[in-house]
Design an enzyme around this catalytic site. Structure first.
Site, PDB file in Angstrom:
ATOM      1  N   HIS A  87     -16.599  84.102 114.305  1.00 16.73           N
ATOM      2  CA  HIS A  87     -17.699  84.503 113.491  1.00 16.73           C
ATOM      3  C   HIS A  87     -17.940  86.050 114.015  1.00 16.73           C
ATOM      4  CE1 HIS A  87     -21.942  85.435 112.131  1.00 16.73           C
ATOM      5  NE2 HIS A  87     -22.051  85.917 113.515  1.00 16.73           N
ATOM      6  N   ASP A 116      -9.253 112.685  94.767  1.00 18.20           N
ATOM      7  CA  ASP A 116      -8.971 111.388  95.226  1.00 18.20           C
ATOM      8  C   ASP A 116      -8.845 111.633  96.850  1.00 18.20           C
ATOM      9  OD1 ASP A 116      -8.004 108.878  95.650  1.00 18.20           O
ATOM     10  OD2 ASP A 116      -6.604 108.921  93.716  1.00 18.20           O
ATOM     11  N   TRP A 152     -15.629  86.875 120.885  1.00 22.64           N
ATOM     12  CA  TRP A 152     -15.127  88.071 120.103  1.00 22.64           C
ATOM     13  C   TRP A 152     -14.429  89.066 121.361  1.00 22.64           C
ATOM     14  CZ3 TRP A 152     -15.893  93.361 119.054  1.00 22.64           C
ATOM     15  CH2 TRP A 152     -16.845  94.088 119.902  1.00 22.64           C
ATOM     16  N   SER A 179      -4.841  99.612 110.082  1.00 22.65           N
ATOM     17  CA  SER A 179      -5.367  99.652 108.718  1.00 22.65           C
ATOM     18  C   SER A 179      -6.772 100.731 109.182  1.00 22.65           C
ATOM     19  CB  SER A 179      -5.876  98.602 107.888  1.00 22.65           C
ATOM     20  OG  SER A 179      -7.032  98.712 107.301  1.00 22.65           O
ATOM     21  N   SER A 180      -7.439 100.587 110.109  1.00 27.61           N
ATOM     22  CA  SER A 180      -8.306 101.425 110.265  1.00 27.61           C
ATOM     23  C   SER A 180      -7.906 102.893 110.914  1.00 27.61           C
ATOM     24  CB  SER A 180      -9.237 100.888 111.511  1.00 27.61           C
ATOM     25  OG  SER A 180      -9.672  99.810 111.424  1.00 27.61           O
ATOM     26  N   HIS A 263     -17.625  99.891 123.233  1.00 29.58           N
ATOM     27  CA  HIS A 263     -18.844 100.310 122.978  1.00 29.58           C
ATOM     28  C   HIS A 263     -19.090 101.433 121.710  1.00 29.58           C
ATOM     29  CE1 HIS A 263     -23.022 100.776 123.553  1.00 29.58           C
ATOM     30  NE2 HIS A 263     -22.871 102.217 123.201  1.00 29.58           N
ATOM     31  N   GLU A 265     -16.959 101.333 119.450  1.00 29.71           N
ATOM     32  CA  GLU A 265     -17.135 100.439 118.088  1.00 29.71           C
ATOM     33  C   GLU A 265     -18.620  99.908 117.713  1.00 29.71           C
ATOM     34  OE1 GLU A 265     -14.786  99.189 116.525  1.00 29.71           O
ATOM     35  OE2 GLU A 265     -15.850  97.722 115.173  1.00 29.71           O
ATOM     36  N   TYR A 267     -20.914 102.164 117.610  1.00 31.76           N
ATOM     37  CA  TYR A 267     -21.261 103.206 116.782  1.00 31.76           C
ATOM     38  C   TYR A 267     -20.556 103.485 115.548  1.00 31.76           C
ATOM     39  CZ  TYR A 267     -24.591 103.837 120.249  1.00 31.76           C
ATOM     40  OH  TYR A 267     -25.509 103.726 121.314  1.00 31.76           O
ATOM     41  N   SER A 278     -29.418 108.208 105.459  1.00 34.17           N
ATOM     42  CA  SER A 278     -29.909 109.881 105.471  1.00 34.17           C
ATOM     43  C   SER A 278     -29.650 110.444 103.788  1.00 34.17           C
ATOM     44  CB  SER A 278     -29.132 110.682 106.235  1.00 34.17           C
ATOM     45  OG  SER A 278     -29.208 110.233 107.612  1.00 34.17           O
ATOM     46  N   HIS A 312     -21.934  99.386 130.735  1.00 31.85           N
ATOM     47  CA  HIS A 312     -23.493  98.578 130.599  1.00 31.85           C
ATOM     48  C   HIS A 312     -23.230  97.347 130.269  1.00 31.85           C
ATOM     49  CE1 HIS A 312     -24.201 100.760 126.661  1.00 31.85           C
ATOM     50  NE2 HIS A 312     -23.638  99.508 126.327  1.00 31.85           N
ATOM     51  N   HIS A 313     -22.044  97.034 129.474  1.00 31.79           N
ATOM     52  CA  HIS A 313     -21.869  95.625 129.341  1.00 31.79           C
ATOM     53  C   HIS A 313     -21.338  94.766 130.403  1.00 31.79           C
ATOM     54  CE1 HIS A 313     -21.851  96.533 124.955  1.00 31.79           C
ATOM     55  NE2 HIS A 313     -21.459  97.577 125.200  1.00 31.79           N
ATOM     56  N   THR A 338     -30.690 109.265 119.273  1.00 29.14           N
ATOM     57  CA  THR A 338     -31.136 108.241 118.310  1.00 29.14           C
ATOM     58  C   THR A 338     -32.598 108.237 117.869  1.00 29.14           C
ATOM     59  OG1 THR A 338     -29.643 106.705 119.378  1.00 29.14           O
ATOM     60  CG2 THR A 338     -30.981 105.587 118.008  1.00 29.14           C
ATOM     61  N   LYS A 341     -33.053 110.897 115.381  1.00 27.88           N
ATOM     62  CA  LYS A 341     -32.637 110.516 114.078  1.00 27.88           C
ATOM     63  C   LYS A 341     -33.786 109.730 113.367  1.00 27.88           C
ATOM     64  CE  LYS A 341     -28.515 109.770 112.644  1.00 27.88           C
ATOM     65  NZ  LYS A 341     -27.315 110.925 112.498  1.00 27.88           N
ATOM     66  N   ARG A 460     -26.211  82.575 126.155  1.00 24.11           N
ATOM     67  CA  ARG A 460     -25.460  82.493 124.754  1.00 24.11           C
ATOM     68  C   ARG A 460     -24.099  81.907 124.835  1.00 24.11           C
ATOM     69  NH1 ARG A 460     -22.722  88.595 124.648  1.00 24.11           N
ATOM     70  NH2 ARG A 460     -21.771  88.084 122.675  1.00 24.11           N
TER      71      ARG A 460
END
Lengths: 549, 352
Positions: A87, A116, A152, A179-180, A263, A265, A267, A278, A312-313, A338, A341, A460
């Site tokens: 998931h 293009d 994950w 691909s990315s 991390h 990722e 963002y 925006s 921090h994870h 943040t 924004k 979790r």
């Protein structure tokens, strides 16, 4: 409120469109397989992402089904872990990321006045890597030992215990990463080299800015992930011991490498969403975006800070106090840009002339819920208390507020905002609004109670829980089912009808107050656009209307 | 009955109270920010609507305002960071302990060693399987502490600084008791430490908090705090109990004795991966029925159990007798008819 759709078609100047029948316009299956047109590729990305979103959603519902009541009723713990793992992987790499690449493909050339993407053929390749990757993830359920079941994050050494499902996952991660990276190169080169005459960097739409910064983030961190999973692969099969302490390796090193990717990722999934919002909020507030410059600087600061907060994870892995303090302070700091924004979006709405068509509803929903997720993120940044939140449902609630209400709601906003340009037809406003309110309520019913579960002590990734947690789990499961149904409603009652004519043809500018280049082409956007770049005067006129200077 | 608890578990010591205080402080600050920010936004949404006839203003930047809303949050953050720093430093201070206990995470149970007293035992989930499994819709009624009960409590004296040394045998686990505000990963190959103190005698419950494989949800932690006198009594009793269970390492065992003992050892240690039927989990954990290891030479079999390989962790921490018993059991159960016996002395020889 639907009056916006009655806006007079008033192109700012004449330029010749509607002659694309004279050009090469492939059709049938080969149109899609060999697509190099940015619009076709954008469409492919968006459909792929939707299919993955649905598959990941089915897995989420299986998880919520098992968690409806205490006790093991439907699936065994092994399968439960496979569902939680896939998931996560599918939603991140299969749904959210490709959806934003799809948006970038569709919209960037239109917004920048380019014919293009810079590398049209590579664009085809970067899309067609994705379906095999998605397929690998799905078929891994059918191999001996089942799919990867290590979460994950694929933490070693648990991930070295898995069967061949893990190898398929590693391979899938590699090709999705390729691909990315190709997609990012394309985006960067397009933005840097193919802007319309007169469009300086500081006159680009905010969406182009956030996409550009995201693309740089991707190029920086995807190879890091590729490295981590390659080390995992060699640990599994070639006798290396990167993460195996018995051979001199370190299991915590895996986490450092993973989160150095992981991390930023976060963002990568959030910044393009900021870009979409925006664009949408100024349109429906009929007011220029407040603080364009500070938005650009805030976005860049967030991107830079995202590289120094990964640990921090890992507050529970036993870092020294100095390490905890450094990562705590750095993480707290992200709240500043943040916050800038969020304040800027609200200042954009302030004293506007707001109307609330579906894109605006989703954008406001985004601002509300993303801010809530940001505030719970601030709580998580406090190392001392994070010890209590870490690996509980509080974290699950937090990142779903950021990623579902953040990334997904902004994608819906983008769909409603730009789909008239894509399809040439308007969606049914009432159905769009129903989709919004249904999603909004179901989302909160699902995820808000998870804060409480986490605080009360529910870890979790557990397939079964102590009876004291029953009440909120039942509520969350019911909410999840409702949220899933809302998305099926979206497909069958919004998207499909819109492709077949919807609420009637869309005008060239379906919204008041749009001042960006994509609205200067007809609806639907013809197969070829901006073959001659837009006139400098037009670009300058639009920039002035957006108060960019 | 389902309840709807919305806050953290009651703290059992001063540090946990501080952590919860910090949590509440954060909650109030964030709540206030939320209300303020959304108050402004919703005021704007109601007042500045097109349908209410509001005309759009045209301002688009204001340097002063933008600087203010950069600086003010920064100040709020500094005010949050100050108390948080103090608690972090207190949490990490594991010096001058009264008692040290080594905690080892296993798939899927906890091992505890009282380093000063030589007392060691495992704590397994004690909720019966028939309360958990309900695939046919007829599970037994769930007990009061469903999934939060173990066969051997970790017993500690109150008001003493307990230092935990944590490690793991196979994958990463995490030792978490919410009432103590302690959560520390137990990582294979590394030793981490943390500490807690308990104010009042009582039973405190927690769970493994790091995904550690299929039985991750079934690894509870139960800590029982006793007064010093009660604790001393418990310690003596535990020592005697352990001594009574000691095997004579030189004993020569008969086959049915080894099989009976081996089945117990197997069910306590091996069944989680290899299943009661010995058939394992296809693709993940190999079958022991007729496998190269279980019907090959006994030396290889002993070596595998002692040292492990890939996903199979080493089981060196079992006694010679236990390993001899379980190897014999595996070689003669489920239709594996090797007929050979492995004696504790064989295992002792293989350890060298």
């Amino acid at each position: 409120m639907t009056s916006a759709t009655k806006t007079v078609e008033a192109p700012l100047h004449e330029h010749g469109h509607g002659h694309d029948h004279a050009h090469d316009h492939p059709s049938g299956l080969s149109r899609w397989l060999t697509a190099t047109n940015h619009k076709d590729i954008g469409t492919l990305y968006l459909w792929f992402s939707f299919v993955m979103f649905m598959s990941g959603g089915v897995m989420a519902l299986m998880i919520r089904l098992e968690l409806f009541q205490p006790g093991m009723q439907f699936i065994n713990p092994e399968l439960f872990n496979q569902f939680t793992t896939l998931h996560g992987l599918i939603m991140v790499f299969g749904a959210i990321m490709p959806a934003f690449t799809g948006l970038a493909n569709w919209m960037l050339p239109l917004m920048l006045g380019a014919p293009d993407m810079a590398f049209a053929r590579m664009n085809n390749w970067s899309f067609w890597l994705l379906p095999p990757a998605g397929l690998l993830l799905i078929i891994s359920f059918a191999v001996p030992g089942g799919a990867a079941a290590a979460g994950w994050t694929l933490y070693a050494p648990l991930s070295t215990q898995m069967g061949m499902g893990m190898d398929l996952t590693i391979f899938a991660v590699h090709i999705m990463g390729m691909s990315s990276i190709m997609g990012s190169i394309n985006i960067i080169v397009t933005i840097l080299n193919m802007r319309a005459p007169g469009m300086t960097m500081m006159k680009m739409p905010m969406f182009a800015w956030t996409t550009l910064i995201t693309a740089y983030l991707l190029i920086a961190v995807v190879p890091v992930l590729a490295g981590a999973v390659t080390m995992l692969l060699t640990d599994r099969h070639f006798g290396t011991s990167f993460f195996n302490p018995a051979g001199g390796g370190d299991p915590v090193m895996y986490q450092h490498i993973f989160w150095f990717f992981g991390h930023p990722e976060v963002y990568i999934m959030a910044l393009p969403a900021f870009g979409v919002v925006s664009q949408v909020i100024p349109t429906f507030a009929r007011k220029p975006l407040f603080g364009y410059h500070s938005m650009v600087y805030a976005t860049s600061s967030i991107a830079i800070l995202s590289f120094i907060v990964w640990a921090h994870h890992m507050f529970a892995t036993g870092m020294p106090a100095v390490g905890q303090l450094f990562f705590m302070y750095a993480t707290m700091l992200i709240a500043v840009p943040t916050g800038v924004k969020v304040f800027n979006w609200i200042a954009t709405m302030w004293k506007g002339s707001m109307s609330f068509e579906t894109p605006m509803l989703f954008a406001i929903g985004f601002v509300c819920l993303f801010t809530l997720g940001g505030l719970s993120g601030l709580m998580l940044s406090i190392a001392a208390v994070d010890i209590q939140y870490q690996d509980t449902y509080f974290v699950v609630a937090h990142f779903h507020y950021v990623l579902v209400a953040g990334a997904l709601f902004s994608l819906f906003s983008a769909y409603y905002y730009w789909s008239p340009k894509w399809t040439g037809f308007m969606y049914h406003e009432g159905r769009g609004k129903l989709h919004f309110w249904w999603s909004m309520i179901a989302f909160n019913v699902t995820f808000f109670p998870m804060h409480f579960l986490g605080l009360a002590g529910m870890p979790r990734r557990i397939p079964d829980y102590a009876t004291q947690f029953t009440g909120f789990n039942e509520i969350a499961s019911i909410g999840a089912l409702a949220f899933g149904l809302a998305q099926i409603y979206f497909l069958f009652f919004v998207v499909m009808p819109q492709l077949r004519g919807g609420a009637g043809p869309a005008s060239q500018k379906p919204w008041d107050g749009v001042n960006t280049l994509e609205w200067e082409v007809p609806s639907p956007a013809p197969f070829h656009t901006w073959e001659t770049p837009p006139q400098r005067e037009l670009v300058e006129q639009l920039s002035a209307a957006q108060k960019l200077h | 009955m389902a309840d709807y608890k919305t806050d953290m578990q009651a703290p059992a010591n001063e540090l946990a109270s501080k952590v919860i205080g910090l949590h509440e402080l954060m909650l109030y600050i964030c709540g206030a920010i939320f209300v303020a920010v959304f108050g402004v936004m919703f005021y704007s949404i109601f007042k500045h609507r097109k349908s209410a006839g509001h005309k759009a203003a045209n301002f688009h930047e204001n340097a002063t305002v933008e600087v203010v809303w950069t600086i003010v949050p920064l100040i709020i953050l500094v005010l949050m960071a100050l108390p948080a720093t103090k608690v972090v430093l207190a949490q990490k201070d594991t010096k001058s302990e009264d008692l040290t206990i080594k905690v080892t995470g296993y798939q899927w149970k906890w091992g505890y060693d009282y380093l000063q007293d030589g007392v060691s035992f495992y704590a397994n989930l004690s909720t019966p399987r028939d309360q958990i499994e309900d695939y046919q819709g007829q599970a037994a009624n769930k007990g009061e502490n469903y999934l939060l009960e173990v066969d051997n409590h970790l017993v500690v004296p109150v008001d003493k600084k307990i230092r935990l040394l944590l490690t793991a045998n196979d994958v990463i686990h995490s030792w978490w008791v919410p009432a103590f505000a302690v959560k520390q990963d137990a990582i294979p190959g590394l030793i981490r430490d943390t500490w807690f103190k308990v104010d009042k005698p009582g039973i405190y419950r927690g769970q493994c908090a790091e995904l550690c494989g299929k039985d991750h949800g079934f690894m509870p932690i139960v800590v029982e705090a006793k007064t010093q006198a009660e604790y001393d009594k418990w310690l003596e009793a535990k020592k005697k109990e352990i001594a009574a269970q000691q095997d004579d390492p030189n004993k020569v065992w008969k086959k049915d004795e080894l099989m009976a003992r081996g089945e117990k050892v197997y069910n306590a240690n091996c069944v989680a991966c290899h299943q009661a039927s010995g058939q394992g989990v296809p693709g993940t954990f190999p079958s022991l029925v007729g496998s190269k290891i279980t019907v090959g030479p006994a030396g290889g079999h002993i070596d595998m159990v002692l040292n492990g390989k890939a996903a199979m962790p080493p089981w060196k921490h079992l006694s010679d007798t236990e390993i001899a018993a379980v190897v014999t059991y595996e070689r003669n159960a489920w239709g594996n008819n090797k007929g050979d016996l492995v004696q504790p002395s064989d295992v002792k020889a293989a350890r060298k």
